[in-house]
Motif scaffolding. Structure first.
Motif, PDB file in Angstrom:
ATOM      1  N   ASP A 101       0.820  -1.222   0.000  1.00  0.00           N
ATOM      2  CA  ASP A 101       0.000   0.000   0.000  1.00  0.00           C
ATOM      3  C   ASP A 101       0.846   1.261   0.000  1.00  0.00           C
ATOM      4  O   ASP A 101       0.556   2.208  -0.727  1.00  0.00           O
ATOM      5  CB  ASP A 101      -0.926   0.017   1.226  1.00  0.00           C
ATOM      6  N   SER A 123       0.267   2.011  -5.452  1.00  0.00           N
ATOM      7  CA  SER A 123       1.010   2.173  -4.203  1.00  0.00           C
ATOM      8  C   SER A 123       1.315   3.649  -3.974  1.00  0.00           C
ATOM      9  O   SER A 123       1.439   4.420  -4.930  1.00  0.00           O
ATOM     10  CB  SER A 123       2.328   1.398  -4.253  1.00  0.00           C
ATOM     11  N   LEU A 287      -5.217   6.047   3.637  1.00  0.00           N
ATOM     12  CA  LEU A 287      -5.356   4.604   3.887  1.00  0.00           C
ATOM     13  C   LEU A 287      -6.007   4.349   5.230  1.00  0.00           C
ATOM     14  O   LEU A 287      -5.977   5.187   6.110  1.00  0.00           O
ATOM     15  CB  LEU A 287      -3.978   3.938   3.850  1.00  0.00           C
TER      16      LEU A 287
END
Length: 287
Positions: A101, A123, A287
């Protein structure tokens, strides 16, 4: 003759056949730092053993490092980076870094230890900078009728105390520290990737972060892909991945010391605060 060789290969006993290549994999995931009982930190102490084990595979064609970290301690980032490079040179191993990520800030610092950095197109990569954050609580405690009392030996011992008014000289000192840490970060990136970076310093090192796709065009990474596909493409379809465990088991006895007392309650509080701080780290990158 080729048909004969194929028949011989088929009937060779297992012990005489060429074994499939094995690539050790070390996963480095989480906030970089000391951590707590509830939130294990990503630091040299926690990864030194797994890294040593991974690089000790004599026949491994490479060592894969999987990174998923939004950053954290610059010191621990540097220590982990240095240990990876030391082992790579000592064991003469190629290091392939794969970004999941995010590999941002300290996460990217560690990533540049790789001979190649490979990421997913989505990413998050970069954030080459230094940040400090906190709260000013002087008005809050005055509204609550709380009087702040601080006693020090050394006039600068209470520098940046959130319960005291902010001082310009304190902020200037902090900025100087940040600039020095930032320079170390920049020097490490340039020492590893100067020949492939495609943008100027102001663009690369201003703290911004990008997708893997954009990071590739800037020279921050070397390719787009994933661990399994890349390894099989490089070393053959039969290549096996051997994941080296880096996590310790969760122990209630270790957490509470055998009883739920004031210390245990304090640890729970620390764990909650730590979780909030960790969530904030990841949230910076959506995120």
């Amino acid at each position: 003759m080729k048909a004969l060789r194929n028949r011989i290969r088929v009937y060779l006993p297992e012990k005489y056949r060429t074994p499939a290549p094995v690539v050790p994999v070390v996963r480095l995931s989480g906030i970089i730092g000391a951590g707590s009982n509830f939130r294990p930190g990503l630091n040299l102490a926690s990864v030194a053993g797994p890294l040593q084990k991974a690089f000790s595979h004599k026949d491994a064609p490479a060592v894969a490092i999987v990174i998923n970290s939004p950053g954290g301690s610059p010191v621990q980032s540097n220590l982990i980076f240095k240990r990876i490079r030391q082992l790579a040179e000592e064991k003469e191993k190629t290091v392939l870094v794969f970004v999941e990520d995010v590999a941002a800030s300290g996460g990217y610092f560690i990533a540049v230890a790789g001979d190649e950095i490979i990421a997913d197109p989505s990413s998050v990569v970069g954030s080459i900078g230094v940040i400090s954050s906190g709260f000013g609580l002087t008005q809050a405690i005055s509204k609550l009728g709380v009087e702040r009392r601080v006693y020090t030996s050394g006039k600068s011992k209470s520098t940046l105390d959130p319960f005291l008014p902010e001082k310009k000289q304190d902020v200037a000192h902090l900025k100087q520290l940040q600039e020095e840490i930032h320079e170390t970060f920049i020097d490490v990136v340039k020492s590893r990737r100067a020949d492939v970076l495609k943008e100027d310093d102001e663009t690369l090192f201003n703290g911004l972060f990008w997708t893997g796709k954009t990071a590739l065009s800037m020279g921050l990474i070397d390719g787009i892909g994933d661990l399994s596909s890349t390894v099989k493409e490089r070393f053959g379809e039969k290549t096996k991945l051997k994941v080296i465990d880096t996590k310790k088991g969760f122990s209630m006895r270790r957490l509470f010391g055998g009883a739920i007392d004031e210390t245990a309650i304090s640890r729970i509080g620390d764990g909650i605060i730590g979780s909030v701080e960790e969530r904030a780290h990841w949230a910076r990158f959506g995120l």
